[in-house]
Design a protein around this motif. Structure first.
Motif, PDB file in Angstrom:
ATOM      1  N   PRO A   1     -23.918 -42.773   4.130  1.00 59.92           N
ATOM      2  CA  PRO A   1     -22.617 -42.631   3.900  1.00 59.92           C
ATOM      3  C   PRO A   1     -22.070 -43.294   3.627  1.00 59.92           C
ATOM      4  O   PRO A   1     -21.956 -44.370   3.360  1.00 59.92           O
ATOM      5  CB  PRO A   1     -22.686 -41.450   5.701  1.00 59.92           C
ATOM      6  N   LEU A   2     -21.100 -42.733   3.004  1.00 58.60           N
ATOM      7  CA  LEU A   2     -19.767 -43.781   1.250  1.00 58.60           C
ATOM      8  C   LEU A   2     -18.811 -43.030   2.202  1.00 58.60           C
ATOM      9  O   LEU A   2     -18.334 -42.278   1.871  1.00 58.60           O
ATOM     10  CB  LEU A   2     -20.935 -44.059   0.295  1.00 58.60           C
ATOM     11  N   SER A   3     -18.158 -43.644   2.364  1.00 56.22           N
ATOM     12  CA  SER A   3     -16.515 -43.948   2.471  1.00 56.22           C
ATOM     13  C   SER A   3     -15.675 -44.052   1.063  1.00 56.22           C
ATOM     14  O   SER A   3     -16.709 -44.772   0.266  1.00 56.22           O
ATOM     15  CB  SER A   3     -15.736 -44.471   3.360  1.00 56.22           C
ATOM     16  N   LEU A   4     -14.202 -43.764   1.253  1.00 62.72           N
ATOM     17  CA  LEU A   4     -13.881 -43.785  -0.407  1.00 62.72           C
ATOM     18  C   LEU A   4     -13.727 -44.409   0.026  1.00 62.72           C
ATOM     19  O   LEU A   4     -13.478 -44.915  -1.292  1.00 62.72           O
ATOM     20  CB  LEU A   4     -13.053 -42.092  -0.416  1.00 62.72           C
ATOM     21  N   SER A   5     -13.096 -45.501   0.285  1.00 68.09           N
ATOM     22  CA  SER A   5     -12.617 -47.211  -0.038  1.00 68.09           C
ATOM     23  C   SER A   5     -13.367 -47.744  -0.025  1.00 68.09           C
ATOM     24  O   SER A   5     -13.075 -48.930  -0.467  1.00 68.09           O
ATOM     25  CB  SER A   5     -11.823 -46.935   1.776  1.00 68.09           C
ATOM     26  N   ARG A   6     -14.901 -47.407   0.305  1.00 69.80           N
ATOM     27  CA  ARG A   6     -15.999 -48.437  -0.555  1.00 69.80           C
ATOM     28  C   ARG A   6     -16.851 -47.879  -1.761  1.00 69.80           C
ATOM     29  O   ARG A   6     -17.250 -48.473  -2.090  1.00 69.80           O
ATOM     30  CB  ARG A   6     -17.361 -48.584   0.141  1.00 69.80           C
ATOM     31  N   CYS A   7     -15.957 -46.814  -2.115  1.00 65.62           N
ATOM     32  CA  CYS A   7     -16.532 -46.231  -3.249  1.00 65.62           C
ATOM     33  C   CYS A   7     -15.907 -46.693  -4.455  1.00 65.62           C
ATOM     34  O   CYS A   7     -15.163 -47.141  -5.086  1.00 65.62           O
ATOM     35  CB  CYS A   7     -16.368 -44.428  -3.443  1.00 65.62           C
ATOM     36  N   SER A   8     -17.327 -47.860  -5.647  1.00 67.54           N
ATOM     37  CA  SER A   8     -16.538 -48.053  -6.486  1.00 67.54           C
ATOM     38  C   SER A   8     -17.168 -47.149  -7.711  1.00 67.54           C
ATOM     39  O   SER A   8     -18.065 -46.151  -7.863  1.00 67.54           O
ATOM     40  CB  SER A   8     -17.214 -49.620  -6.676  1.00 67.54           C
TER      41      SER A   8
ATOM     42  N   ASP B   1     -15.778 -35.954 -19.657  1.00 70.14           N
ATOM     43  CA  ASP B   1     -15.163 -36.650 -19.644  1.00 70.14           C
ATOM     44  C   ASP B   1     -13.177 -35.813 -18.281  1.00 70.14           C
ATOM     45  O   ASP B   1     -12.696 -36.571 -18.638  1.00 70.14           O
ATOM     46  CB  ASP B   1     -14.225 -36.378 -20.630  1.00 70.14           C
ATOM     47  N   ALA B   2     -13.207 -34.462 -19.307  1.00 73.57           N
ATOM     48  CA  ALA B   2     -12.386 -33.592 -18.398  1.00 73.57           C
ATOM     49  C   ALA B   2     -12.193 -33.829 -16.201  1.00 73.57           C
ATOM     50  O   ALA B   2     -11.346 -34.279 -15.924  1.00 73.57           O
ATOM     51  CB  ALA B   2     -13.281 -32.169 -18.272  1.00 73.57           C
ATOM     52  N   LEU B   3     -13.611 -33.825 -16.277  1.00 74.52           N
ATOM     53  CA  LEU B   3     -14.267 -34.250 -15.253  1.00 74.52           C
ATOM     54  C   LEU B   3     -13.950 -35.823 -13.872  1.00 74.52           C
ATOM     55  O   LEU B   3     -12.709 -35.415 -12.850  1.00 74.52           O
ATOM     56  CB  LEU B   3     -15.602 -33.665 -14.511  1.00 74.52           C
ATOM     57  N   ILE B   4     -13.776 -36.793 -15.301  1.00 73.13           N
ATOM     58  CA  ILE B   4     -13.246 -37.952 -14.359  1.00 73.13           C
ATOM     59  C   ILE B   4     -11.827 -37.806 -14.916  1.00 73.13           C
ATOM     60  O   ILE B   4     -11.146 -38.363 -13.739  1.00 73.13           O
ATOM     61  CB  ILE B   4     -14.065 -38.659 -15.480  1.00 73.13           C
TER      62      ILE B   4
ATOM     63  N   ALA C   1      -6.921 -38.656 -10.976  1.00 72.75           N
ATOM     64  CA  ALA C   1      -5.688 -37.919 -11.118  1.00 72.75           C
ATOM     65  C   ALA C   1      -5.444 -37.612  -9.208  1.00 72.75           C
ATOM     66  O   ALA C   1      -5.084 -38.062  -8.630  1.00 72.75           O
ATOM     67  CB  ALA C   1      -5.280 -36.764 -11.821  1.00 72.75           C
ATOM     68  N   ALA C   2      -6.609 -36.802  -8.829  1.00 75.56           N
ATOM     69  CA  ALA C   2      -6.810 -36.931  -7.301  1.00 75.56           C
ATOM     70  C   ALA C   2      -6.513 -38.119  -6.039  1.00 75.56           C
ATOM     71  O   ALA C   2      -6.249 -37.767  -5.384  1.00 75.56           O
ATOM     72  CB  ALA C   2      -8.355 -35.657  -7.195  1.00 75.56           C
ATOM     73  N   PHE C   3      -7.558 -39.078  -6.834  1.00 76.30           N
ATOM     74  CA  PHE C   3      -7.730 -40.262  -6.638  1.00 76.30           C
ATOM     75  C   PHE C   3      -6.393 -40.371  -6.367  1.00 76.30           C
ATOM     76  O   PHE C   3      -6.145 -41.342  -5.190  1.00 76.30           O
ATOM     77  CB  PHE C   3      -8.838 -40.896  -7.532  1.00 76.30           C
ATOM     78  N   GLU C   4      -5.143 -40.655  -6.556  1.00 77.69           N
ATOM     79  CA  GLU C   4      -3.917 -41.123  -6.375  1.00 77.69           C
ATOM     80  C   GLU C   4      -3.210 -40.469  -6.203  1.00 77.69           C
ATOM     81  O   GLU C   4      -2.176 -40.676  -5.331  1.00 77.69           O
ATOM     82  CB  GLU C   4      -3.369 -41.730  -8.516  1.00 77.69           C
TER      83      GLU C   4
ATOM     84  N   ALA D   1      -7.202 -49.877  -7.663  1.00 76.70           N
ATOM     85  CA  ALA D   1      -8.479 -49.904  -7.092  1.00 76.70           C
ATOM     86  C   ALA D   1      -9.175 -48.343  -7.868  1.00 76.70           C
ATOM     87  O   ALA D   1     -10.215 -47.757  -6.776  1.00 76.70           O
ATOM     88  CB  ALA D   1      -8.373 -49.403  -5.808  1.00 76.70           C
ATOM     89  N   ASN D   2      -8.787 -47.571  -8.847  1.00 79.77           N
ATOM     90  CA  ASN D   2      -8.879 -46.132  -8.655  1.00 79.77           C
ATOM     91  C   ASN D   2     -11.118 -46.706  -9.103  1.00 79.77           C
ATOM     92  O   ASN D   2     -10.656 -46.803 -10.587  1.00 79.77           O
ATOM     93  CB  ASN D   2      -8.680 -45.823  -9.747  1.00 79.77           C
ATOM     94  N   PRO D   3     -11.627 -45.930  -8.661  1.00 85.04           N
ATOM     95  CA  PRO D   3     -13.316 -45.900  -9.175  1.00 85.04           C
ATOM     96  C   PRO D   3     -12.941 -45.660 -10.427  1.00 85.04           C
ATOM     97  O   PRO D   3     -14.125 -45.476 -11.330  1.00 85.04           O
ATOM     98  CB  PRO D   3     -13.769 -45.938  -8.165  1.00 85.04           C
ATOM     99  N   PHE D   4     -12.766 -44.189 -10.036  1.00 80.33           N
ATOM    100  CA  PHE D   4     -12.730 -43.205 -11.670  1.00 80.33           C
ATOM    101  C   PHE D   4     -11.882 -43.474 -13.411  1.00 80.33           C
ATOM    102  O   PHE D   4     -11.627 -43.545 -14.020  1.00 80.33           O
ATOM    103  CB  PHE D   4     -12.311 -41.769 -10.986  1.00 80.33           C
ATOM    104  N   GLY D   5     -11.446 -44.726 -12.761  1.00 78.80           N
ATOM    105  CA  GLY D   5     -10.586 -45.658 -13.662  1.00 78.80           C
ATOM    106  C   GLY D   5     -11.509 -47.070 -14.261  1.00 78.80           C
ATOM    107  O   GLY D   5     -11.050 -47.547 -15.332  1.00 78.80           O
ATOM    108  N   ALA D   6     -12.618 -47.325 -13.647  1.00 76.86           N
ATOM    109  CA  ALA D   6     -13.109 -48.756 -13.220  1.00 76.86           C
ATOM    110  C   ALA D   6     -13.287 -48.658 -15.508  1.00 76.86           C
ATOM    111  O   ALA D   6     -14.121 -47.339 -15.863  1.00 76.86           O
ATOM    112  CB  ALA D   6     -14.315 -48.168 -12.900  1.00 76.86           C
ATOM    113  N   ARG D   7     -14.097 -49.618 -15.889  1.00 76.47           N
ATOM    114  CA  ARG D   7     -13.872 -49.934 -16.994  1.00 76.47           C
ATOM    115  C   ARG D   7     -15.619 -49.423 -17.524  1.00 76.47           C
ATOM    116  O   ARG D   7     -15.818 -48.834 -18.829  1.00 76.47           O
ATOM    117  CB  ARG D   7     -14.239 -51.250 -17.708  1.00 76.47           C
ATOM    118  N   ALA D   8     -16.428 -49.530 -15.957  1.00 75.56           N
ATOM    119  CA  ALA D   8     -18.209 -49.094 -16.116  1.00 75.56           C
ATOM    120  C   ALA D   8     -18.227 -47.368 -16.645  1.00 75.56           C
ATOM    121  O   ALA D   8     -18.867 -47.106 -17.261  1.00 75.56           O
ATOM    122  CB  ALA D   8     -18.840 -49.062 -14.830  1.00 75.56           C
TER     123      ALA D   8
END
Length: 208
Positions: free
Chosen positions: A87-94, A142-145, A150-153, A161-168
């Motif tokens: 199981p993965l916590s949100l704070s550790r999500c990359s 693209d719409a999902l991300i 937005a929901a993360f922030e 620290a938003n993983p959904f906005g990561a360069r990858a």
């Protein structure tokens, strides 16, 4: 009615009442279901916040169709993290975990993506069926991300620290767009708006 079916899906997901092997199907049914926010119960809707590095469910007033879809996507991603092994916590999500989530969604896609050896590669309207795989369309991902970012922030996450906005994640979406544009023979380029042309100048009065 559709609203009843949607509520049953949500209860079955959040209540963890299905065998593990059925969770992925039910999760994606909720994610890809038609937007029926107008027919949902207006008294309350489920939402999630980050509390002690975990996803917690809260209630929120009904709002726009976009907000309801964003809420469902957020709940779905939270359930995905919960079912992750380990199981993965949100704070550790990359960003790497977000890419894993997007690739996981591909198995539920409905868009035919022709490979380069297919005779219909690059044809927007193939004249016959082919064995090429079905994938999630770039526009849907693209719409999902965008909604998840937005929901993360909105739920306390820091923009940096938003993983959904990561360069990858951005690079992955760009690659998917380019690949699908070539495979499907369509263009995702935004159409340029035509500037309104000024009305023709009237001749001076003394020229008449």
């Amino acid at each position: 009615p559709n609203s009843g079916g949607s509520l049953v899906i949500k209860k079955r997901i959040l209540g963890n009442q299905l065998p593990k092997e059925d969770h992925s199907v039910i999760i994606m049914d909720a994610l890809l279901a038609a937007d029926s926010s107008n027919s949902e119960n207006n008294s309350s809707n489920t939402n999630m916040i980050n509390t002690n590095n975990s996803m917690a469910i809260i209630t929120a007033p009904s709002s726009s169709r976009y907000e309801n879809q964003k809420r469902r996507d957020w709940n779905t991603f939270g359930q995905y993290l919960k079912n992750h092994r380990p199981p993965l916590s949100l704070s550790r999500c990359s960003g790497a975990h977000v890419l894993e989530f997007l690739r996981y969604l591909d198995q539920f896609g409905k868009t035919k993506i022709h490979n380069q050896f297919c005779p219909f590669f690059g044809h927007p309207n193939p004249p016959a069926p082919c064995p090429c795989p079905l994938r999630q369309a770039w526009g849907s991902l693209d719409a999902l991300i965008g909604r998840l970012r937005a929901a993360f922030e909105e739920h306390g996450g820091k923009p940096e620290a938003n993983p959904f906005g990561a360069r990858a994640v951005r690079l992955y979406l760009r690659e998917v767009r380019e690949l699908q544009a070539k495979a499907r023979g369509i263009s995702y380029e935004k159409k340029k708006r035509k500037r309104p042309q000024p009305p023709p100048a009237l001749p001076p009065p003394n020229a008449i």
